[in-house]
Design a protein around this motif. Sequence first.
Motif, PDB file in Angstrom:
ATOM      1  N   PRO A 226      -3.709  16.091  -4.688  1.00 27.71           N
ATOM      2  CA  PRO A 226      -2.494  15.553  -4.062  1.00 27.71           C
ATOM      3  C   PRO A 226      -2.752  15.125  -2.623  1.00 27.71           C
ATOM      4  O   PRO A 226      -3.418  15.824  -1.863  1.00 27.71           O
ATOM      5  CB  PRO A 226      -1.504  16.721  -4.134  1.00 27.71           C
ATOM      6  N   LEU A 227      -2.205  13.977  -2.263  1.00 26.09           N
ATOM      7  CA  LEU A 227      -2.334  13.466  -0.903  1.00 26.09           C
ATOM      8  C   LEU A 227      -0.998  13.446  -0.164  1.00 26.09           C
ATOM      9  O   LEU A 227      -0.921  12.981   0.970  1.00 26.09           O
ATOM     10  CB  LEU A 227      -2.925  12.051  -0.924  1.00 26.09           C
TER      11      LEU A 227
ATOM     12  N   THR B 290       3.728   9.287   9.623  1.00 27.69           N
ATOM     13  CA  THR B 290       2.414   9.024  10.207  1.00 27.69           C
ATOM     14  C   THR B 290       1.762   7.825   9.529  1.00 27.69           C
ATOM     15  O   THR B 290       1.158   6.967  10.186  1.00 27.69           O
ATOM     16  CB  THR B 290       1.518  10.266  10.092  1.00 27.69           C
ATOM     17  N   GLU B 291       1.889   7.746   8.210  1.00 28.36           N
ATOM     18  CA  GLU B 291       1.364   6.588   7.482  1.00 28.36           C
ATOM     19  C   GLU B 291       2.015   5.305   7.983  1.00 28.36           C
ATOM     20  O   GLU B 291       1.323   4.295   8.226  1.00 28.36           O
ATOM     21  CB  GLU B 291       1.616   6.751   5.983  1.00 28.36           C
ATOM     22  N   ALA B 292       3.338   5.325   8.162  1.00 30.11           N
ATOM     23  CA  ALA B 292       4.055   4.132   8.612  1.00 30.11           C
ATOM     24  C   ALA B 292       3.630   3.734  10.027  1.00 30.11           C
ATOM     25  O   ALA B 292       3.482   2.534  10.328  1.00 30.11           O
ATOM     26  CB  ALA B 292       5.559   4.378   8.566  1.00 30.11           C
TER      27      ALA B 292
ATOM     28  N   SER C  26       0.785  -1.228   0.000  1.00 29.30           N
ATOM     29  CA  SER C  26       0.000   0.000   0.000  1.00 29.30           C
ATOM     30  C   SER C  26       0.829   1.297   0.000  1.00 29.30           C
ATOM     31  O   SER C  26       0.447   2.247  -0.692  1.00 29.30           O
ATOM     32  CB  SER C  26      -1.008   0.005   1.154  1.00 29.30           C
ATOM     33  N   PRO C  27       1.963   1.414   0.720  1.00 30.31           N
ATOM     34  CA  PRO C  27       2.728   2.663   0.626  1.00 30.31           C
ATOM     35  C   PRO C  27       3.263   2.930  -0.778  1.00 30.31           C
ATOM     36  O   PRO C  27       3.306   4.077  -1.224  1.00 30.31           O
ATOM     37  CB  PRO C  27       3.862   2.473   1.641  1.00 30.31           C
TER      38      PRO C  27
ATOM     39  N   LEU D 129       2.207   6.028  -3.308  1.00 26.82           N
ATOM     40  CA  LEU D 129       3.197   6.876  -3.968  1.00 26.82           C
ATOM     41  C   LEU D 129       2.979   6.879  -5.478  1.00 26.82           C
ATOM     42  O   LEU D 129       3.072   7.934  -6.133  1.00 26.82           O
ATOM     43  CB  LEU D 129       4.598   6.374  -3.633  1.00 26.82           C
ATOM     44  N   TYR D 130       2.666   5.722  -6.047  1.00 26.35           N
ATOM     45  CA  TYR D 130       2.387   5.647  -7.484  1.00 26.35           C
ATOM     46  C   TYR D 130       1.191   6.515  -7.855  1.00 26.35           C
ATOM     47  O   TYR D 130       1.217   7.216  -8.875  1.00 26.35           O
ATOM     48  CB  TYR D 130       2.132   4.196  -7.900  1.00 26.35           C
TER      49      TYR D 130
END
Length: 202
Positions: free
Chosen positions: A77-78, A92-94, A63-64, A68-69
Motif C-alpha cells: 500500500p502507498l 503532499t502529492e498535490a 496520475s493522481p 488511486l486505482y
Amino acid sequence: MKLVVSLTSPYARKIRIALAEKGLPFTLEVDIPWLPDTSVPSYNPLGKVPALVSDDGEVWYDSPVIALYLETLGGVPLMPAERVACLPVRQTEALADGISDAAVAVFLESRRPPEQQDAASIERQLTKIHRGLAALEERLVQRKGFGGITINIGDIAVGCTLGYLDFRFAHLHWRSTHATLAAWAADLMARPSFVDTTPPPA
C-alpha cells in the motif's frame, strides 16, 4: 496492464515508481505527446501522459487517479486505508505535482523563441516553485503526509518533482537552500525504483 508514458514526465515517472514499489506487472509504451504522430490522445483526450490501460480495457488518467486505482489492485500500500489519514499524503502529492506543473510551464515557455517568451509568466512560475519547495520542507519537518517509516505516494511524488528539477532546472540549486529536503531525498532517490526510472540525458 499497459502504461503510456514520456520518459521525461515527472507524472509518468511517479506511476512507474508506484507500480515498481507495489510489485505490479505492466508493459511500458513510450510516446511523446507533442509529436505530430503521437497516439496519446487515443488514450487520454487531453493528450497528456501517463495513461494506464487496465487488464479489463479501462483507461485511467491522470496520475493522481491512476495512483488511486493502483491501490485497488493490491501489492504494497502507498496510501493509508483510512480516509482522514490519507488526506495529508494526498495533499503532499498535490503540492509536489503543482511544483511540477510550474516547472513544466517554465520549460515549455523557455522553448519558445526568446522574443516571444513571457518573462513575467516565467517569473510567476518560478516563484511558485520556490514557495512550493519551502512548503514541502516544512511538511517534511512536521512529518506531514510524507517522510514516514514506509514509502507512500506523497514521497514518490516529491521525489519525482525534485528529480525533474534536477533534470531541467539544475541551475536552481534547490539543495543549497533546502538542506533538510535534500538529505531526505538522497535516500529516496537511491531506491531501485528511482534509479531505474531516471530520465534519459536531455
